[in-house]
Enzyme design. Structure first.
Site, short mmCIF file in Angstrom:
data_model
loop_
_atom_site.label_atom_id
_atom_site.label_comp_id
_atom_site.label_asym_id
_atom_site.label_seq_id
_atom_site.Cartn_x
_atom_site.Cartn_y
_atom_site.Cartn_z
N ASP A 90 0.87 -1.17 0.00
CA ASP A 90 0.00 0.00 0.00
C ASP A 90 0.91 1.23 0.00
O ASP A 90 1.54 1.55 1.02
CB ASP A 90 -0.90 0.01 1.23
CG ASP A 90 -1.94 -1.10 1.21
OD1 ASP A 90 -1.80 -2.05 0.41
OD2 ASP A 90 -2.89 -1.03 2.01
N LYS A 151 -6.58 3.11 -2.98
CA LYS A 151 -6.98 3.06 -1.57
C LYS A 151 -7.32 4.47 -1.13
O LYS A 151 -6.59 5.42 -1.43
CB LYS A 151 -5.84 2.47 -0.74
CG LYS A 151 -6.12 2.38 0.76
CD LYS A 151 -4.94 1.72 1.46
CE LYS A 151 -5.07 1.78 2.97
NZ LYS A 151 -3.92 1.14 3.66
N LYS A 176 -9.81 -0.10 -2.29
CA LYS A 176 -9.73 -0.47 -0.89
C LYS A 176 -10.19 0.73 -0.08
O LYS A 176 -9.56 1.79 -0.11
CB LYS A 176 -8.31 -0.87 -0.51
CG LYS A 176 -8.13 -1.19 0.99
CD LYS A 176 -6.70 -1.62 1.28
CE LYS A 176 -6.45 -1.78 2.77
NZ LYS A 176 -5.07 -2.23 3.07
#
Length: 212
Positions: A90, A151, A176
Site C-alpha cells: 500500500d 486506496k 480499498k
C-alpha cells in the site's frame, strides 16, 4: 454478506506509531482465526511472514503516512518489503506534488515502484486532502502507472473513506476503502459503493456484526 464472504475482503490492520511485535502477532492471530488478511508496518514484515501461516496475505505500507520520501527510497522500500515476504504493498502517493500539478513526477514514481516488484500495488491517494478534480488526477496517475488498486486513505489524515470517494475511485481501479470503517454496516456501505477491499483495525468487530 456473510462472515466467510466478507473476511477475505478485509485487511486487518495495525499501523500506529506505538505498534509492537506483540501487536502484530495479535493481529495475525485474529486475522487467521477469522480468515482475514493483515496489514502491518514494514519493519515487522519478516517476523510476520515467519509467524503467519503461508497462505495468510500480508500487506505492508510504503511511504507511510505522508508519501514524501524520496522516490528512490520508496522504490527501495517496496523492493525490500517484497523480498521480506510481503504479498501486497500500500503505497502513499505524494500528495504535495500532486496538488502542485507535478503529475508526471507522481506517475513516474509510481511506475518505478510497480515495475520494481511482482506483487500487487495499492496506491493510497488520501482523498480527504484532495479536491474532486485532484482525486481524478490521482486516480488517473495510479492507473497509468499500472497499479492494481486505489486506496482511499491512510487513516492518519483528517478524514477517511466516504461513499462519494469510493464511487469516484471505482471508475478507475478496484478500491480499498480505509479510514473510519469500524462496523459491519459501515463496511457494507463501502462495498455497496464499489469497494473490493476494506482496510480496518476493527476487522474482528466488523465480522462480529456480520451474519454467520
Amino acid at each position: 454478506m456473510k462472515q466467510d464472504e466478507l473476511a477475505p475482503m478485509i485487511d486487518h490492520t495495525v499501523l500506529g506509531p506505538e505498534t509492537t511485535p506483540a501487536d502484530v502477532r495479535t493481529v495475525i492471530d485474529d486475522a487467521e482465526s477469522w480468515g482475514m488478511n493483515v496489514c502491518v508496518p514494514p519493519c515487522y514484515v519478516p517476523a510476520a511472514r515467519e509467524y503467519a501461516h503461508s497462505d495468510t496475505t500480508i500487506a505492508t505500507v510504503i511511504g507511510f503516512p505522508h508519501g514524501q520520501n524520496a522516490p528512490a527510497a520508496k522504490q527501495a522500500a517496496a523492493v525490500q518489503a517484497w523480498e521480506d515476504g510481503a504479498d501486497e504493498l500500500d503505497v502513499v502517493i505524494n500528495v504535495g506534488r500532486l496538488k502542485a500539478g507535478e503529475t508526471e513526477s507522481v506517475t513516474a514514481e509510481l511506475v518505478d515502484i510497480v515495475e520494481a516488484v511482482s506483487i500487487p500495488v495499492k496506491v493510497i491517494v488520501e482523498t480527504a486532502l484532495l479536491s474532486e478534480p485532484e482525486t481524478h488526477v490521482a486516480s488517473e496517475a495510479a492507473k497509468a502507472a499500472g497499479s492494481d488498486y486505489l486506496k482511499t486513505s491512510t487513516g492518519f489524515a483528517a478524514g477517511g473513506a466516504t461513499v462519494e470517494d469510493v464511487e469516484l475511485l471505482a471508475e478507475y481501479l478496484p478500491v480499498k476503502a480505509s479510514g473510519g470503517v469500524g462496523t459491519y454496516q459501515e463496511a457494507m456501505t463501502m462495498i455497496e459503493a464499489g469497494a473490493d477491499r476494506i482496510g480496518a483495525s476493527s476487522g474482528v468487530a466488523i465480522l462480529e456484526g456480520a451474519p454467520d
